[in-house]
Every structure is written in C-alpha cells, then in structure tokens.
Design a protein around this motif. Structure first.
Motif, PDB file in Angstrom:
ATOM      1  N   ASN A 216      41.709  11.524  25.926  1.00  0.00           N
ATOM      2  CA  ASN A 216      40.902  11.736  23.986  1.00  0.00           C
ATOM      3  C   ASN A 216      41.933  11.387  23.350  1.00  0.00           C
ATOM      4  O   ASN A 216      41.612  10.917  22.907  1.00  0.00           O
ATOM      5  CB  ASN A 216      40.109  12.360  24.430  1.00  0.00           C
ATOM      6  CG  ASN A 216      38.772  12.970  25.248  1.00  0.00           C
ATOM      7  OD1 ASN A 216      38.377  11.862  26.101  1.00  0.00           O
ATOM      8  ND2 ASN A 216      38.182  14.123  25.657  1.00  0.00           N
ATOM      9  N   LEU A 217      43.659  12.065  23.585  1.00  0.00           N
ATOM     10  CA  LEU A 217      43.939  11.767  22.922  1.00  0.00           C
ATOM     11  C   LEU A 217      45.042  10.861  22.479  1.00  0.00           C
ATOM     12  O   LEU A 217      45.674  10.318  21.512  1.00  0.00           O
ATOM     13  CB  LEU A 217      44.782  13.212  22.750  1.00  0.00           C
ATOM     14  CG  LEU A 217      44.781  14.697  21.807  1.00  0.00           C
ATOM     15  CD1 LEU A 217      45.784  15.271  22.316  1.00  0.00           C
ATOM     16  CD2 LEU A 217      44.222  14.490  20.229  1.00  0.00           C
ATOM     17  N   GLN A 218      44.616  10.108  23.143  1.00  0.00           N
ATOM     18  CA  GLN A 218      45.765   9.043  23.625  1.00  0.00           C
ATOM     19  C   GLN A 218      44.852   7.654  22.875  1.00  0.00           C
ATOM     20  O   GLN A 218      43.884   7.717  22.552  1.00  0.00           O
ATOM     21  CB  GLN A 218      45.778   7.954  24.948  1.00  0.00           C
ATOM     22  CG  GLN A 218      46.377   8.772  26.255  1.00  0.00           C
ATOM     23  CD  GLN A 218      46.861   7.858  27.725  1.00  0.00           C
ATOM     24  OE1 GLN A 218      47.142   7.090  27.648  1.00  0.00           O
ATOM     25  NE2 GLN A 218      45.685   8.311  27.866  1.00  0.00           N
ATOM     26  N   GLY A 219      46.193   7.100  22.366  1.00  0.00           N
ATOM     27  CA  GLY A 219      46.052   5.391  21.468  1.00  0.00           C
ATOM     28  C   GLY A 219      45.784   4.544  22.627  1.00  0.00           C
ATOM     29  O   GLY A 219      45.819   4.766  23.669  1.00  0.00           O
ATOM     30  N   ALA A 220      45.324   3.445  22.303  1.00  0.00           N
ATOM     31  CA  ALA A 220      44.834   2.569  23.110  1.00  0.00           C
ATOM     32  C   ALA A 220      46.220   2.042  24.167  1.00  0.00           C
ATOM     33  O   ALA A 220      45.442   1.135  25.116  1.00  0.00           O
ATOM     34  CB  ALA A 220      44.375   1.200  22.584  1.00  0.00           C
ATOM     35  N   ASN A 221      47.301   2.060  23.314  1.00  0.00           N
ATOM     36  CA  ASN A 221      47.999   1.821  24.590  1.00  0.00           C
ATOM     37  C   ASN A 221      49.551   2.618  25.105  1.00  0.00           C
ATOM     38  O   ASN A 221      49.699   2.858  25.816  1.00  0.00           O
ATOM     39  CB  ASN A 221      49.591   0.650  23.632  1.00  0.00           C
ATOM     40  CG  ASN A 221      50.164   1.531  22.724  1.00  0.00           C
ATOM     41  OD1 ASN A 221      49.560   2.621  22.200  1.00  0.00           O
ATOM     42  ND2 ASN A 221      51.183   1.224  22.042  1.00  0.00           N
ATOM     43  N   GLY A 222      48.272   3.916  24.756  1.00  0.00           N
ATOM     44  CA  GLY A 222      49.425   4.994  26.275  1.00  0.00           C
ATOM     45  C   GLY A 222      49.666   5.475  24.477  1.00  0.00           C
ATOM     46  O   GLY A 222      50.367   6.633  25.489  1.00  0.00           O
ATOM     47  N   SER A 223      50.137   5.644  23.562  1.00  0.00           N
ATOM     48  CA  SER A 223      50.379   6.653  22.848  1.00  0.00           C
ATOM     49  C   SER A 223      49.952   7.872  22.012  1.00  0.00           C
ATOM     50  O   SER A 223      48.548   8.124  22.485  1.00  0.00           O
ATOM     51  CB  SER A 223      51.179   5.294  21.874  1.00  0.00           C
ATOM     52  OG  SER A 223      49.455   5.440  20.956  1.00  0.00           O
ATOM     53  N   TYR A 224      51.055   8.745  21.686  1.00  0.00           N
ATOM     54  CA  TYR A 224      50.105   9.744  21.403  1.00  0.00           C
ATOM     55  C   TYR A 224      51.279   9.480  19.796  1.00  0.00           C
ATOM     56  O   TYR A 224      51.703   9.532  19.868  1.00  0.00           O
ATOM     57  CB  TYR A 224      50.800  11.107  22.682  1.00  0.00           C
ATOM     58  CG  TYR A 224      50.081  11.613  23.299  1.00  0.00           C
ATOM     59  CD1 TYR A 224      50.512   9.843  24.702  1.00  0.00           C
ATOM     60  CD2 TYR A 224      48.853  11.753  23.247  1.00  0.00           C
ATOM     61  CE1 TYR A 224      49.979  10.633  25.704  1.00  0.00           C
ATOM     62  CE2 TYR A 224      47.842  12.217  24.686  1.00  0.00           C
ATOM     63  CZ  TYR A 224      48.368  11.159  25.742  1.00  0.00           C
ATOM     64  OH  TYR A 224      47.948  11.468  26.713  1.00  0.00           O
ATOM     65  N   GLN A 225      49.936  10.715  19.068  1.00  0.00           N
ATOM     66  CA  GLN A 225      50.511  11.408  17.762  1.00  0.00           C
ATOM     67  C   GLN A 225      51.077  12.688  17.793  1.00  0.00           C
ATOM     68  O   GLN A 225      49.864  13.348  18.624  1.00  0.00           O
ATOM     69  CB  GLN A 225      49.603  10.413  16.262  1.00  0.00           C
ATOM     70  CG  GLN A 225      49.821   9.223  16.176  1.00  0.00           C
ATOM     71  CD  GLN A 225      49.301   9.262  14.570  1.00  0.00           C
ATOM     72  OE1 GLN A 225      48.395  10.136  14.682  1.00  0.00           O
ATOM     73  NE2 GLN A 225      49.395   7.734  14.594  1.00  0.00           N
ATOM     74  N   THR A 229      52.231  11.685  13.807  1.00  0.00           N
ATOM     75  CA  THR A 229      53.418  10.355  14.059  1.00  0.00           C
ATOM     76  C   THR A 229      53.387   9.873  15.448  1.00  0.00           C
ATOM     77  O   THR A 229      53.789  11.394  16.404  1.00  0.00           O
ATOM     78  CB  THR A 229      54.881  11.222  13.522  1.00  0.00           C
ATOM     79  OG1 THR A 229      55.573  11.548  12.115  1.00  0.00           O
ATOM     80  CG2 THR A 229      56.081  10.229  13.628  1.00  0.00           C
ATOM     81  N   THR A 230      53.859   9.116  15.562  1.00  0.00           N
ATOM     82  CA  THR A 230      53.728   8.147  17.064  1.00  0.00           C
ATOM     83  C   THR A 230      55.306   8.294  17.443  1.00  0.00           C
ATOM     84  O   THR A 230      55.688   8.121  16.739  1.00  0.00           O
ATOM     85  CB  THR A 230      52.774   6.851  16.760  1.00  0.00           C
ATOM     86  OG1 THR A 230      51.575   7.075  16.819  1.00  0.00           O
ATOM     87  CG2 THR A 230      53.140   5.639  18.279  1.00  0.00           C
ATOM     88  N   ASN A 231      55.354   9.361  18.473  1.00  0.00           N
ATOM     89  CA  ASN A 231      56.291   9.540  19.151  1.00  0.00           C
ATOM     90  C   ASN A 231      56.770   9.534  20.350  1.00  0.00           C
ATOM     91  O   ASN A 231      55.456   9.556  21.364  1.00  0.00           O
ATOM     92  CB  ASN A 231      57.584  10.611  18.099  1.00  0.00           C
ATOM     93  CG  ASN A 231      56.289  11.877  18.953  1.00  0.00           C
ATOM     94  OD1 ASN A 231      56.953  11.993  19.402  1.00  0.00           O
ATOM     95  ND2 ASN A 231      55.076  12.199  18.497  1.00  0.00           N
ATOM     96  N   LEU A 232      57.958   9.287  20.843  1.00  0.00           N
ATOM     97  CA  LEU A 232      58.696   9.635  22.446  1.00  0.00           C
ATOM     98  C   LEU A 232      58.314  10.197  23.081  1.00  0.00           C
ATOM     99  O   LEU A 232      57.682  10.620  23.944  1.00  0.00           O
ATOM    100  CB  LEU A 232      59.814   9.084  22.585  1.00  0.00           C
ATOM    101  CG  LEU A 232      60.657   8.865  23.961  1.00  0.00           C
ATOM    102  CD1 LEU A 232      61.135  10.111  24.088  1.00  0.00           C
ATOM    103  CD2 LEU A 232      59.380   7.985  24.350  1.00  0.00           C
ATOM    104  N   GLU A 233      58.249  11.747  22.370  1.00  0.00           N
ATOM    105  CA  GLU A 233      58.289  13.064  22.954  1.00  0.00           C
ATOM    106  C   GLU A 233      57.209  13.234  23.093  1.00  0.00           C
ATOM    107  O   GLU A 233      56.964  13.589  24.121  1.00  0.00           O
ATOM    108  CB  GLU A 233      59.466  13.844  21.929  1.00  0.00           C
ATOM    109  CG  GLU A 233      60.261  14.057  21.386  1.00  0.00           C
ATOM    110  CD  GLU A 233      60.893  13.073  20.609  1.00  0.00           C
ATOM    111  OE1 GLU A 233      60.011  12.434  20.270  1.00  0.00           O
ATOM    112  OE2 GLU A 233      62.032  13.330  19.456  1.00  0.00           O
ATOM    113  N   SER A 234      55.810  13.527  22.606  1.00  0.00           N
ATOM    114  CA  SER A 234      54.406  13.253  22.839  1.00  0.00           C
ATOM    115  C   SER A 234      54.671  12.775  23.960  1.00  0.00           C
ATOM    116  O   SER A 234      53.930  13.237  25.036  1.00  0.00           O
ATOM    117  CB  SER A 234      53.742  13.193  21.810  1.00  0.00           C
ATOM    118  OG  SER A 234      53.954  14.049  20.737  1.00  0.00           O
ATOM    119  N   VAL A 235      54.554  11.477  24.454  1.00  0.00           N
ATOM    120  CA  VAL A 235      54.784  10.881  25.535  1.00  0.00           C
ATOM    121  C   VAL A 235      54.851  11.336  26.403  1.00  0.00           C
ATOM    122  O   VAL A 235      55.117  11.230  28.067  1.00  0.00           O
ATOM    123  CB  VAL A 235      55.196   9.113  25.555  1.00  0.00           C
ATOM    124  CG1 VAL A 235      54.402   8.201  26.714  1.00  0.00           C
ATOM    125  CG2 VAL A 235      53.756   8.365  24.645  1.00  0.00           C
ATOM    126  N   ALA A 236      56.810  11.564  26.997  1.00  0.00           N
ATOM    127  CA  ALA A 236      57.682  12.180  27.617  1.00  0.00           C
ATOM    128  C   ALA A 236      56.821  13.508  27.947  1.00  0.00           C
ATOM    129  O   ALA A 236      56.921  13.555  29.126  1.00  0.00           O
ATOM    130  CB  ALA A 236      59.086  12.520  27.031  1.00  0.00           C
TER     131      ALA A 236
END
Length: 506
Positions: A216-225, A229-236
C-alpha cells in the motif's frame, strides 16, 4: 506511400530509443550487479573497517574481486579490532552485528578476531536494543548467519529478539525507528530479520501485515518514499525483503513494478546507483544497497541460500581458529567413545563435570536429549508445550521443550513429558528422524527396514526411524540387535548426535 510509411517507422524507432532508458529496459540484474561490483572495488581498493556493506555485497553476489582483496580487508579489520581492544562502540551495537555479517560472508570466524569474540558482544539485550528496533533486526540477522549461540549467562536470546521485533510492529502493520507511521525501509528490514522464522504462526502473521503495508505504500510506478523523499534505498530494501521470503518481485502481482522504479536510479555513466534522481552521479551508499539487493535477487533466481544465510560460507573449522578446547576427562582415556565425546564437547553439545569427569555411562534424560537437539538445530518456539510436569524447570528449558514440541520432534502420547526419565534408544531414534524431517523438509522413507532382530514388533514410525540411523550410520546396534528399550548413555548420545549433525549439515 510505401516510402512514407518506411520513413515513419524509422522516425518512430528513433523516438522510442530516445525516451526508453537503456538502464531500465535492457540491463539485466546480473549485468547491473557487475557494474556495481566494479564501482565498489574502485571506491574501496584497500577495504577496511567501515566498508562492511561493500564486502557483504561483493561476497554475496560472488563478484570477482582482485586477488587478496578479502584477505586485505580482514587484516585491516583485525588491526582495528585490536587497536580498540575489541570495543567497536559503547552504544551502537549494530557495529558488531554489521561486522559479524561481513566476516561470515567471506568465511571468517567472528568469534576470534585478533583474539576478540565479537559475537559475545551481543549478549547484553539492553545494549543491543538501545538504538531502536534496528538493533534487534541486525542482532538477529548476525546470530543467524552461522547459527551462533550466546553464552548461557547472556540476556539476549533469539526468542527475546523475535518478541521484541513483533512488539515494535505499529498498529498500521509496519515498523519505524521512532515514529508511529510505517516506514518502508524499517518495515522491509524487520521482514528480513524475521524471514528465518516465517514458519512460526505469530511471525508469519506479522510478516503478512508488513507485506500489506509495503504494497500500500508503493507509488504508482513502484517507488517508495522515506522521510518524504522518493529514493533508491527504500525500493532496494523491499526487494531484498521479498527475496528473503523466496518471493520474486518481478513475478508477484503486488510488487512487479519495483524493478522498474529500481532501475530509474541506475547511472550508466559510472555503473552505480543514485540516492535520488536529481543527483548527477552515483551515490556510494545507494550503490552498496542496490548491489546487495541485486546479489539477494540473483541468489534467489539461482536457488542459492538467501542474502544473510552464510551457511554456504561456513568452514568446517573456524577460519581464524581459537585455541582448541582441551578435553581431558579422566574417565574416558580408554573409553570406546573417546573421540566422539571429544567431538561432542568441542561442538558444545555436551559438557563434563566439575571433577574433570564425563561420566560416559550415565543415562541421558529426556529433557537433556531435547535441549541438546534444540540448541544444535537452533530451534525456537512461539508458545508453551502442553505438558503438566515441566513447571519446575527454568524458562529457557521450558522454551526448549516447547520448541521441540512445535517442531514435532517428541514421541509423547499424554500430557506428561517425564523430563527427568532416561530416554530410550527407540525414543531418541524417533526424535532424530523427526529432526531430519524438520531440517530437510521431507521424511526419510527407507527402501528396506534395517536388519535388526528386535524391532519387528515396534511401530512403523519407530522401525523407519531406527532404519534412518542405520542407513546413515548414525547408530549401528550390536550383534544384530538394536536394543530399542535400552536407555541411552552419555557416550552413545555423543556418538549419535555428532553423526546426526554430520548428516544434516552436509
């Protein structure tokens, strides 16, 4: 018309090639890992204490590092540990956990680093959790890398760590360092720590809530904040958490956009990853996290042990051996099981007595048999065993009995466990066979029953269990008999446990 159509197709192809990032669409996770590996080796040509995440990412992804690279790192770590006399930090105990994870990743023994035992530093539970939930996360991960056991006097136990992590889960189903709203990084790290125990009902329920939060925390393109801040580490971290649960992010409908977001942070110019998209060059911290995420994912696809399960790097002997434990019990010098007893004591399965005797012919009690096996297999329980005759034992022993009960290791037919009674050869055979099933995920079904002349009247379960011991040369009987009703002596227990561990640890 045909000429105009051809020109239109050429122009369209050029436009598509311009707007579609090569990094996101054409770079495989294997190729991306190779470039991040080179990025990190270039960043740390002489790795030392503080470069642990680089080392973890390189070792777990099996990057082809320069010759002597890990030896150089280890030598620098030993110098640092000795220079601070084994005290890495007086408050931040994740320093110890991080170093333990890195050392086990390269096959080095953290229980003797320049003469200092780093694992024992995690014995104080209050110090371990002082930093917050992440202290518990990484302590549990560090202990599980090689299945380390802390001293009996330690206030830290796996059960306390697990319950602490579960208790820190927020009402919304996630975790945060200090806040009241789920953070994707902390939630993903909690799942990574708990993943080893996902078969426990309480842990499984907790993980499922965490996964719902991450979905549920995902953005529309699979991103995370994280922290706005939208960042790489959260997705990783989320991809790593999924891999720890044996979930392929690309194939799971809830998370199949994660890699699309992940690769938008890739910087083709230097082969690393950015922390945020506005950065002009790759970021070291972002790249190390992206790299060990790629290592975790590629290990999943290759069917290898998960990122923090370092059992594949555990040597038969410690890589930097501590002084050998001297076993010189005065009553085993001429005993037939002398070598087995010494091996069992060296593994911490059995102990001698204060008068320097082992008493090899004493019987092993049922509770002792359970405790040895539970510790050897690092089992934990989530509840209480339903036995009415164990209330006088300490909490740790009761937890060990509960762990054995939950793992279905016990041969009991009533609400009494009879903990102080001697255990028979038949009972221990069934317990070890059940432990084999628990450890491997499948029961041992023999083609033929062992050729003992005194087991035909036993249950099918007991016959198959005794055959398991026979076929794997864990126990052989004597003179054509197994003597199933005879009690197990401490000497026979030493032999059987040592032989059993050889089977399940292969």
């Amino acid at each position: 018309m045909r000429k105009k159509l051809s020109m239109f197709i050429i122009v369209l192809a050029l436009l598509l090639s311009t707007v579609t990032p090569i990094s996101a669409q054409q770079l495989s996770t294997v190729d991306a890992y190779r470039t991040t590996g080179q990025f990190m080796v270039n960043k740390a040509p002489n790795p030392s204490f503080g470069n642990e995440w680089f080392i973890i990412a390189l070792a777990r992804g099996e990057y082809n590092v320069p010759k002597g690279y890990y030896d150089k790192y280890y030598e620098n770590v030993v110098k640092h540990v000795q220079s601070v006399k084994g005290e890495l930090h007086n408050r931040k105990y994740t320093e110890y956990s991080r170093l333990i994870i890195a050392l086990t990743a390269i096959g080095k023994d953290p229980t003797n680093v320049g003469g200092y035992n780093l694992v024992e530093k995690l014995s104080d539970f209050d110090k371990v959790v002082w930093q917050g939930p992440n202290g518990a996360f990484f302590t549990l991960i560090a202990l599980d890398t090689w299945g380390f056991e802390l001293p009996k006097t330690a206030t830290t136990t796996r059960e306390k760590l697990i319950k602490h992590i579960l208790a820190k889960q927020l009402p919304d189903g996630g975790w945060d360092l200090t806040g009241v709203k789920a953070d994707p990084d902390m939630t993903a790290m909690a799942i990574q720590a708990l993943s080893t125990y996902q078969d426990r009902a309480d842990v499984k329920a907790s993980i499922n809530k965490g996964l719902d939060v991450l979905k549920n925390l995902q953005g529309a393109n699979g991103s995370y904040q994280s922290w706005g801040t939208t960042n790489l580490e959260s997705v990783a971290q989320v991809i790593t958490a999924l891999a720890s649960l044996n979930i392929d992010a690309n194939k799971d409908q809830r998370f199949n956009k994660l890699f699309t977001s992940f690769f938008t942070f890739y910087n083709a110019k230097d082969g690393g990853f950015k922390h945020v998209l506005t950065e002009p060059v790759a970021n070291g911290m972002a790249t190390e996290q992206a790299s060990y995420t790629l290592a975790a994912y590629n290990r999943l696809l290759a069917g290898k042990t998960k990122l923090y399960d370092m059992s594949d790097k555990k040597p038969n002997k410690p890589s930097t051996p501590a002084p050998p434990t001297k076993v010189s019990f005065k009553d085993i010098e001429s005993h037939w099981a002398k070598s087995d007893i010494e091996a069992a004591v060296a593994k911490g399965l059995l102990k001698g007595y204060e008068d320097n005797t082992f008493r090899p012919n004493n019987n092993l009690s049922r509770v002792q048999a359970v405790s040895i096996l539970v510790r050897a297999l690092h089992l934990t329980g989530s509840g209480n065993a339903p036995f009415t005759d164990i209330s006088s034992y300490n909490d740790e022993t009761k937890q060990e009995i509960a762990a054995a009960y939950e793992a279905n290791l016990l041969m009991v037919k009533s609400n009494k466990f009879s903990p102080s009674s001697p255990i028979s050869r038949e009972e221990l055979a069934v317990m070890l066979a059940k432990a084999y099933t628990h450890k491997t995920g499948k029961p041992y079904i023999p083609k033929n029953i062992a050729p003992f002349n005194d087991i035909a009247k036993l249950s099918k379960e007991s016959q198959q269990a005794i055959t398991f011991l026979y076929d794997f040369e864990i126990a052989q009987g004597a003179n054509g008999s197994f003597n199933p009703t005879h009690f197990i002596t401490r000497a026979h227990a030493a032999k059987m446990y040592v032989n059993f561990l050889k089977v399940v640890e292969e």
